[in-house]
Design an enzyme around this catalytic site. Structure first.
Site, mmCIF file in Angstrom:
data_model
loop_
_atom_site.group_PDB
_atom_site.id
_atom_site.type_symbol
_atom_site.label_atom_id
_atom_site.label_comp_id
_atom_site.label_asym_id
_atom_site.label_seq_id
_atom_site.Cartn_x
_atom_site.Cartn_y
_atom_site.Cartn_z
ATOM 1 N N HIS A 124 0.784 -1.224 0.000
ATOM 2 C CA HIS A 124 0.000 0.000 0.000
ATOM 3 C C HIS A 124 0.823 1.285 0.000
ATOM 4 O O HIS A 124 0.252 2.366 -0.170
ATOM 5 C CB HIS A 124 -0.983 0.000 1.182
ATOM 6 C CG HIS A 124 -2.328 0.548 0.799
ATOM 7 N ND1 HIS A 124 -3.462 0.337 1.545
ATOM 8 C CD2 HIS A 124 -2.713 1.301 -0.255
ATOM 9 C CE1 HIS A 124 -4.491 0.944 0.980
ATOM 10 N NE2 HIS A 124 -4.058 1.548 -0.116
ATOM 11 N N ASP A 142 -9.939 -0.214 4.026
ATOM 12 C CA ASP A 142 -8.759 -0.866 4.603
ATOM 13 C C ASP A 142 -9.082 -1.299 6.040
ATOM 14 O O ASP A 142 -9.882 -0.646 6.718
ATOM 15 C CB ASP A 142 -7.622 0.168 4.615
ATOM 16 C CG ASP A 142 -6.215 -0.426 4.701
ATOM 17 O OD1 ASP A 142 -5.300 0.172 4.092
ATOM 18 O OD2 ASP A 142 -6.038 -1.475 5.364
ATOM 19 N N HIS A 192 -6.809 -1.042 8.110
ATOM 20 C CA HIS A 192 -5.839 -0.157 8.758
ATOM 21 C C HIS A 192 -5.964 1.277 8.251
ATOM 22 O O HIS A 192 -6.423 1.499 7.133
ATOM 23 C CB HIS A 192 -4.423 -0.671 8.476
ATOM 24 C CG HIS A 192 -4.240 -2.125 8.735
ATOM 25 N ND1 HIS A 192 -4.380 -3.082 7.748
ATOM 26 C CD2 HIS A 192 -3.945 -2.800 9.867
ATOM 27 C CE1 HIS A 192 -4.150 -4.294 8.258
ATOM 28 N NE2 HIS A 192 -3.894 -4.159 9.550
ATOM 29 N N ASP A 199 -3.328 3.442 7.874
ATOM 30 C CA ASP A 199 -2.183 3.776 7.003
ATOM 31 C C ASP A 199 -1.818 5.250 7.084
ATOM 32 O O ASP A 199 -1.467 5.866 6.079
ATOM 33 C CB ASP A 199 -2.485 3.367 5.558
ATOM 34 C CG ASP A 199 -2.589 1.860 5.389
ATOM 35 O OD1 ASP A 199 -2.759 1.408 4.233
ATOM 36 O OD2 ASP A 199 -2.535 1.138 6.403
ATOM 37 N N HIS A 204 4.165 0.921 4.225
ATOM 38 C CA HIS A 204 2.772 0.662 3.800
ATOM 39 C C HIS A 204 1.773 1.088 4.883
ATOM 40 O O HIS A 204 0.580 1.148 4.623
ATOM 41 C CB HIS A 204 2.549 -0.794 3.377
ATOM 42 C CG HIS A 204 2.553 -1.796 4.499
ATOM 43 N ND1 HIS A 204 2.011 -3.054 4.348
ATOM 44 C CD2 HIS A 204 3.056 -1.742 5.767
ATOM 45 C CE1 HIS A 204 2.157 -3.734 5.481
ATOM 46 N NE2 HIS A 204 2.792 -2.969 6.359
ATOM 47 N N ASP A 223 -7.434 -1.603 -0.054
ATOM 48 C CA ASP A 223 -6.490 -2.597 0.467
ATOM 49 C C ASP A 223 -7.270 -3.901 0.600
ATOM 50 O O ASP A 223 -8.303 -3.933 1.282
ATOM 51 C CB ASP A 223 -5.990 -2.130 1.843
ATOM 52 C CG ASP A 223 -4.921 -3.033 2.433
ATOM 53 O OD1 ASP A 223 -4.027 -2.506 3.132
ATOM 54 O OD2 ASP A 223 -4.969 -4.260 2.203
ATOM 55 N N ASP A 276 -6.939 -6.290 2.320
ATOM 56 C CA ASP A 276 -7.133 -6.748 3.698
ATOM 57 C C ASP A 276 -8.318 -6.078 4.397
ATOM 58 O O ASP A 276 -8.608 -6.367 5.555
ATOM 59 C CB ASP A 276 -5.847 -6.668 4.542
ATOM 60 C CG ASP A 276 -5.411 -5.252 4.901
ATOM 61 O OD1 ASP A 276 -4.183 -5.055 5.080
ATOM 62 O OD2 ASP A 276 -6.253 -4.339 5.039
ATOM 63 N N GLU A 333 -1.958 -4.803 -1.767
ATOM 64 C CA GLU A 333 -1.644 -5.797 -0.747
ATOM 65 C C GLU A 333 -1.994 -7.247 -1.086
ATOM 66 O O GLU A 333 -2.043 -8.079 -0.172
ATOM 67 C CB GLU A 333 -2.223 -5.375 0.618
ATOM 68 C CG GLU A 333 -1.635 -4.074 1.148
ATOM 69 C CD GLU A 333 -0.212 -4.212 1.729
ATOM 70 O OE1 GLU A 333 0.260 -5.336 1.936
ATOM 71 O OE2 GLU A 333 0.423 -3.167 1.974
HETATM 72 N N1 LIG Z 1 -0.460 0.099 11.624
HETATM 73 C C1 LIG Z 1 0.408 -0.960 11.191
HETATM 74 C C2 LIG Z 1 1.758 -0.433 10.796
HETATM 75 O O1 LIG Z 1 2.676 -1.247 10.647
HETATM 76 O O2 LIG Z 1 1.881 0.812 10.649
HETATM 77 C C3 LIG Z 1 0.550 -1.994 12.306
HETATM 78 N N2 LIG Z 1 -0.243 -3.124 11.837
HETATM 79 C C4 LIG Z 1 0.105 -4.440 12.347
HETATM 80 C C5 LIG Z 1 -0.038 -4.488 13.844
HETATM 81 C C6 LIG Z 1 0.043 -5.940 14.301
HETATM 82 C C7 LIG Z 1 -0.135 -6.045 15.811
HETATM 83 C C8 LIG Z 1 -1.407 -5.371 16.248
HETATM 84 C C9 LIG Z 1 -1.458 -3.942 15.721
HETATM 85 N N3 LIG Z 1 -1.288 -3.916 14.271
HETATM 86 C C10 LIG Z 1 -0.122 -3.165 10.394
HETATM 87 C C11 LIG Z 1 -0.305 -1.729 10.060
HETATM 88 C C12 LIG Z 1 0.128 -1.370 8.665
HETATM 89 C C13 LIG Z 1 -0.785 -2.047 7.617
HETATM 90 C C14 LIG Z 1 -0.511 -1.528 6.248
HETATM 91 B B1 LIG Z 1 -1.626 -1.911 5.180
HETATM 92 O O3 LIG Z 1 -1.310 -1.346 3.918
HETATM 93 O O4 LIG Z 1 -1.762 -3.340 5.088
HETATM 94 O O5 LIG Z 1 -2.907 -1.391 5.591
HETATM 95 MN MN LIG Z 2 -3.367 -0.489 3.555
HETATM 96 MN MN LIG Z 3 -4.428 -2.939 5.526
HETATM 97 MN MN LIG Z 4 -0.696 -5.167 4.492
#
Ligand SMILES: N[C@@]1(C(=O)O)CN(C[C@@H]2CCCCN2)C[C@@H]1CCC[B-](O)(O)O
Ligand SMILES: [Mn+2]
Ligand SMILES: [Mn+2]
Ligand SMILES: [Mn+2]
Length: 304
Positions: free
Chosen positions: A96, A119, A121, A123, A136, A227, A229, A272
């Site tokens: 993403h 999504d 998330h 992001d 991402h 996304d 997901d 994704e």
């Molecule tokens: N906010 C996140 C980041 O890494 O910044 C943390 N998260 C994973 C994390 C796992 C444990 C519980 C809390 N969440 C994934 C997300 C990014 C997703 C990117 B996308 O493009 O898939 O939406």
């Molecule tokens: Mn995303």
């Molecule tokens: Mn996501």
């Molecule tokens: Mn992802």
């Protein structure tokens, strides 16, 4: 109508190899012929050749900034040119972080476009609020004007300018939002229809409210950043950060149909898809879901 398809084989925004094969997996699933089957004039521009760089900054909180920054510029150029040529742009991911370039490129062609972000998330982590450093999870923080004062210096992103106002973004499908993201969303008043609102109001009201919130006059170009997901993991298992309790395919199709019905859907990201995750059946399920969503973005209707 005319569609320009761009493959964005990017994986550097996240740590799980395979999203670079997302575009080819969707093509192998028959995407292009299915779009042509809708009577569309489809120009498949192939995959971007993303230049590879040795990362020269190792203490930055965001990982792979040079590669993601370079890719973002390439993506922006390609999306801009596609839209300027009079085609609706379909950008196939790829992780993403692709949305940094696709949204920026869209804004160069259509400065007043709005964003619907579907999504699990948000992001919108900055490099400093991110717990993972994976880009991402950061795309919107690079693009939203009101977030800029909170950003550290980001090397290799000189070509990308903040181009969105918080009021022109609406989320649908959130169910895994980090504390820093929640702070930003609340502070900026970004419209958010999480899975709670989807359950409470139903998808019809969420889509209606989201569109009205970002585009009350109903006359702005729309960027859908989808996304995979956002869908329930049973529908999209082959993705890097699955979260239980996601959108049904009916809800996903409904969002797509309603945005298509505006006639103002100008750019679509499908992000994704990671064909290297899960087994062949998971892969097939995920690709089929992605293609179904895309078909409904481009005119396929369940009513016929
Ligand atoms: N906010 C996140 C980041 O890494 O910044 C943390 N998260 C994973 C994390 C796992 C444990 C519980 C809390 N969440 C994934 C997300 C990014 C997703 C990117 B996308 O493009 O898939 O939406
Ligand atoms: Mn995303
Ligand atoms: Mn996501
Ligand atoms: Mn992802």
């Amino acid at each position: 109508s005319k569609v320009g398809v761009i493959g964005v084989p990017i994986h550097m925004g996240q740590p799980r190899p395979g999203t670079e094969h997302g575009p080819e997996a969707m093509r192998e699933g028959g995407l292009i012929s299915k779009l042509e089957g809708l009577g569309l004039d489809v120009e498949d521009q192939g995959d971007l050749f993303l230049e590879k760089h040795d990362e020269d900054i190792h203490d930055h909180p965001a990982k792979n900034v040079k590669n993601v920054g370079s890719a973002s510029s390439q993506i922006a150029d390609s999306v801009y040119n596609t839209i300027k040529s009079g085609r609706t742009c379909l950008a196939l991911g790829g992780d993403h972080s692709m949305a940094i370039g696709s949204i920026y490129g869209h804004s160069l062609a259509e400065p007043d476009h709005v964003v619907i972000w579907v999504d699990a998330h948000a992001d919108i982590n900055t490099p400093l609020t991110s717990s993972s450093g994976n880009m991402h999870g950061m795309p919107l923080s690079f693009l939203v004007k009101e977030v800029q004062p909170y950003l550290p210096d980001i090397p290799h992103f000189d070509n990308i300018k903040p181009c969105l106002s918080a009021k022109n973004i609406a989320y649908i499908g959130l169910r895994d939002v980090d504390p820093g993201e929640r702070y930003i969303i609340e502070k900026l008043g970004i419209h958010s229809f999480s899975m709670t609102e989807v359950d409470k109001f139903g998808i019809k009201d969420c889509v209606e409210k989201a569109l009205h919130a970002v585009d009350p006059e109903g006359n702005k170009p729309i960027h859908l950043s989808f996304d995979i997901d956002a869908l329930d993991p049973s529908l999209a298992p082959s993705t890097g950060t699955p979260v239980p309790g996601g959108l049904s395919i009916r809800e996903g199709n409904y969002i797509a149909e309603e945005l298509a019905a505006t006639g103002r859907l100008t750019c679509v990201d499908l992000a994704e898809v990671n064909p290297k995750l899960g087994n062949d059946r998971d892969n097939e399920t995920t690709v089929r879901s992605a293609i179904t969503i895309i078909q409904h973005c481009f005119g396929n209707r369940r009513q016929g």
